[in-house]
Design a protein around this motif. Sequence first.
Motif, mmCIF file in Angstrom:
data_model
loop_
_atom_site.group_PDB
_atom_site.id
_atom_site.type_symbol
_atom_site.label_atom_id
_atom_site.label_comp_id
_atom_site.label_asym_id
_atom_site.label_seq_id
_atom_site.Cartn_x
_atom_site.Cartn_y
_atom_site.Cartn_z
ATOM 1 N N SER A 156 -14.555 -9.843 0.573
ATOM 2 C CA SER A 156 -13.693 -9.446 1.683
ATOM 3 C C SER A 156 -14.540 -8.729 2.732
ATOM 4 O O SER A 156 -15.611 -8.202 2.428
ATOM 5 C CB SER A 156 -12.560 -8.541 1.197
ATOM 6 O OG SER A 156 -13.093 -7.339 0.693
ATOM 7 N N PHE A 157 -14.049 -8.704 3.943
ATOM 8 C CA PHE A 157 -14.789 -8.108 5.053
ATOM 9 C C PHE A 157 -13.808 -7.411 5.974
ATOM 10 O O PHE A 157 -12.859 -8.029 6.449
ATOM 11 C CB PHE A 157 -15.563 -9.191 5.823
ATOM 12 C CG PHE A 157 -16.422 -8.652 6.915
ATOM 13 C CD1 PHE A 157 -17.719 -8.223 6.651
ATOM 14 C CD2 PHE A 157 -15.959 -8.566 8.226
ATOM 15 C CE1 PHE A 157 -18.519 -7.729 7.659
ATOM 16 C CE2 PHE A 157 -16.758 -8.069 9.238
ATOM 17 C CZ PHE A 157 -18.044 -7.647 8.953
ATOM 18 N N LYS A 158 -14.022 -6.126 6.171
ATOM 19 C CA LYS A 158 -13.169 -5.360 7.088
ATOM 20 C C LYS A 158 -14.024 -4.909 8.264
ATOM 21 O O LYS A 158 -14.824 -3.987 8.145
ATOM 22 C CB LYS A 158 -12.573 -4.148 6.379
ATOM 23 C CG LYS A 158 -11.576 -4.494 5.312
ATOM 24 C CD LYS A 158 -10.933 -3.266 4.754
ATOM 25 C CE LYS A 158 -9.924 -3.629 3.691
ATOM 26 N NZ LYS A 158 -9.314 -2.438 3.102
ATOM 27 N N GLU A 159 -13.851 -5.601 9.377
ATOM 28 C CA GLU A 159 -14.643 -5.282 10.560
ATOM 29 C C GLU A 159 -14.458 -3.832 10.987
ATOM 30 O O GLU A 159 -15.413 -3.184 11.422
ATOM 31 C CB GLU A 159 -14.298 -6.214 11.721
ATOM 32 C CG GLU A 159 -15.168 -5.964 12.934
ATOM 33 C CD GLU A 159 -14.930 -6.926 14.075
ATOM 34 O OE1 GLU A 159 -15.300 -6.580 15.206
ATOM 35 O OE2 GLU A 159 -14.383 -8.021 13.835
ATOM 36 N N SER A 160 -13.261 -3.303 10.828
ATOM 37 C CA SER A 160 -12.999 -1.920 11.246
ATOM 38 C C SER A 160 -13.822 -0.917 10.444
ATOM 39 O O SER A 160 -14.094 0.181 10.921
ATOM 40 C CB SER A 160 -11.514 -1.599 11.115
ATOM 41 O OG SER A 160 -11.104 -1.714 9.762
ATOM 42 N N GLU A 161 -14.229 -1.280 9.237
ATOM 43 C CA GLU A 161 -15.082 -0.404 8.427
ATOM 44 C C GLU A 161 -16.558 -0.659 8.704
ATOM 45 O O GLU A 161 -17.362 0.262 8.675
ATOM 46 C CB GLU A 161 -14.796 -0.617 6.937
ATOM 47 C CG GLU A 161 -13.434 -0.136 6.502
ATOM 48 C CD GLU A 161 -13.155 -0.430 5.038
ATOM 49 O OE1 GLU A 161 -14.079 -0.894 4.324
ATOM 50 O OE2 GLU A 161 -12.018 -0.191 4.602
ATOM 51 N N VAL A 162 -16.902 -1.906 8.950
ATOM 52 C CA VAL A 162 -18.304 -2.293 9.102
ATOM 53 C C VAL A 162 -18.848 -1.962 10.490
ATOM 54 O O VAL A 162 -19.971 -1.473 10.624
ATOM 55 C CB VAL A 162 -18.481 -3.799 8.786
ATOM 56 C CG1 VAL A 162 -19.893 -4.265 9.066
ATOM 57 C CG2 VAL A 162 -18.101 -4.074 7.335
ATOM 58 N N ARG A 163 -18.064 -2.214 11.523
ATOM 59 C CA ARG A 163 -18.539 -2.037 12.901
ATOM 60 C C ARG A 163 -19.109 -0.642 13.166
ATOM 61 O O ARG A 163 -20.207 -0.525 13.713
ATOM 62 C CB ARG A 163 -17.455 -2.384 13.914
ATOM 63 C CG ARG A 163 -17.917 -2.261 15.373
ATOM 64 C CD ARG A 163 -16.872 -2.768 16.338
ATOM 65 N NE ARG A 163 -16.796 -4.211 16.354
ATOM 66 C CZ ARG A 163 -17.585 -5.006 17.083
ATOM 67 N NH1 ARG A 163 -18.508 -4.465 17.850
ATOM 68 N NH2 ARG A 163 -17.462 -6.304 17.054
ATOM 69 N N PRO A 164 -18.429 0.456 12.803
ATOM 70 C CA PRO A 164 -19.002 1.777 13.084
ATOM 71 C C PRO A 164 -20.334 2.017 12.364
ATOM 72 O O PRO A 164 -21.234 2.657 12.908
ATOM 73 C CB PRO A 164 -17.937 2.757 12.576
ATOM 74 C CG PRO A 164 -16.691 1.976 12.460
ATOM 75 C CD PRO A 164 -17.078 0.554 12.243
ATOM 76 N N LYS A 165 -20.458 1.478 11.162
ATOM 77 C CA LYS A 165 -21.707 1.644 10.414
ATOM 78 C C LYS A 165 -22.840 0.850 11.064
ATOM 79 O O LYS A 165 -23.963 1.331 11.161
ATOM 80 C CB LYS A 165 -21.519 1.221 8.957
ATOM 81 C CG LYS A 165 -20.595 2.154 8.197
ATOM 82 C CD LYS A 165 -20.348 1.679 6.792
ATOM 83 C CE LYS A 165 -19.350 2.607 6.116
ATOM 84 N NZ LYS A 165 -19.027 2.179 4.767
ATOM 85 N N VAL A 166 -22.526 -0.361 11.500
ATOM 86 C CA VAL A 166 -23.529 -1.189 12.182
ATOM 87 C C VAL A 166 -23.951 -0.512 13.477
ATOM 88 O O VAL A 166 -25.150 -0.413 13.778
ATOM 89 C CB VAL A 166 -22.972 -2.607 12.460
ATOM 90 C CG1 VAL A 166 -23.859 -3.370 13.429
ATOM 91 C CG2 VAL A 166 -22.814 -3.374 11.159
ATOM 92 N N GLU A 167 -22.990 -0.026 14.229
ATOM 93 C CA GLU A 167 -23.291 0.647 15.489
ATOM 94 C C GLU A 167 -24.168 1.872 15.265
ATOM 95 O O GLU A 167 -25.164 2.080 15.962
ATOM 96 C CB GLU A 167 -21.996 1.051 16.196
ATOM 97 C CG GLU A 167 -22.216 1.635 17.570
ATOM 98 C CD GLU A 167 -20.915 1.854 18.323
ATOM 99 O OE1 GLU A 167 -21.005 2.236 19.503
ATOM 100 O OE2 GLU A 167 -19.819 1.645 17.765
ATOM 101 N N ALA A 168 -23.830 2.671 14.247
ATOM 102 C CA ALA A 168 -24.616 3.878 13.945
ATOM 103 C C ALA A 168 -26.039 3.513 13.545
ATOM 104 O O ALA A 168 -27.003 4.157 13.986
ATOM 105 C CB ALA A 168 -23.937 4.679 12.844
ATOM 106 N N GLN A 169 -26.201 2.468 12.728
ATOM 107 C CA GLN A 169 -27.539 2.069 12.289
ATOM 108 C C GLN A 169 -28.366 1.531 13.446
ATOM 109 O O GLN A 169 -29.549 1.862 13.581
ATOM 110 C CB GLN A 169 -27.465 1.028 11.160
ATOM 111 C CG GLN A 169 -28.820 0.651 10.597
ATOM 112 C CD GLN A 169 -29.591 1.845 10.055
ATOM 113 O OE1 GLN A 169 -29.062 2.642 9.298
ATOM 114 N NE2 GLN A 169 -30.842 1.979 10.442
ATOM 115 N N LEU A 170 -27.775 0.724 14.292
ATOM 116 C CA LEU A 170 -28.505 0.187 15.442
ATOM 117 C C LEU A 170 -28.884 1.297 16.420
ATOM 118 O O LEU A 170 -29.999 1.301 16.955
ATOM 119 C CB LEU A 170 -27.688 -0.904 16.141
ATOM 120 C CG LEU A 170 -27.514 -2.214 15.357
ATOM 121 C CD1 LEU A 170 -26.571 -3.153 16.098
ATOM 122 C CD2 LEU A 170 -28.848 -2.886 15.086
#
Length: 173
Positions: free
Chosen positions: A112-126
């Motif tokens: 499963s994939f929840k963009e609402s959970e993943v997007r902030p983490k991706v943004e923070a890492q980038l």
Amino acid sequence: THRALQKALVDSLPADMEIPVSLVEKVTKERFALMLAQMREQGTSDDELREIVSQENYERYSKISMAMTLAQIKGDLALRAVGQQQGLSVPQSEISDEVMVLQAQAMQRGESFKESEVRPKVEAQLEKTVVLDWLEGFASVTPVKPKVGAPEDLLGISPEDLAESIQDGKRVS
């Protein structure tokens, strides 16, 4: 280089810098979950993982990893502050591209994939990477060979060894 830069940045902060307990708890839970996910990816069975997941083991993990958790939080806060001061940011299109790649990978694995959970983490890492790259342009870094037995990662111990120490009730230093 990035790890050394972040460590130097954290070392420059006041030792008595207060971190909200709620933030420490949130990051500790994320780190515990990440450790369990890494163990699963490396072949630890679900039954073994269920044995590890308990309030007692979580509390033991929390105590063991407290110094590393605080360093991570301080580093993240310091990097965010530098990024804001210098006006560094990541284009939304780059964040979206990375999220799409992760979503495609999750779909291929049937997860499963929840963009609402993943997007902030991706943004923070980038954003973290952009700031560290920027700092690297101004830093003078001298590579040194690690001491024998020096920790190789932020945990200071492999996830498997940490999980084993939690199961055995041993304190890891």
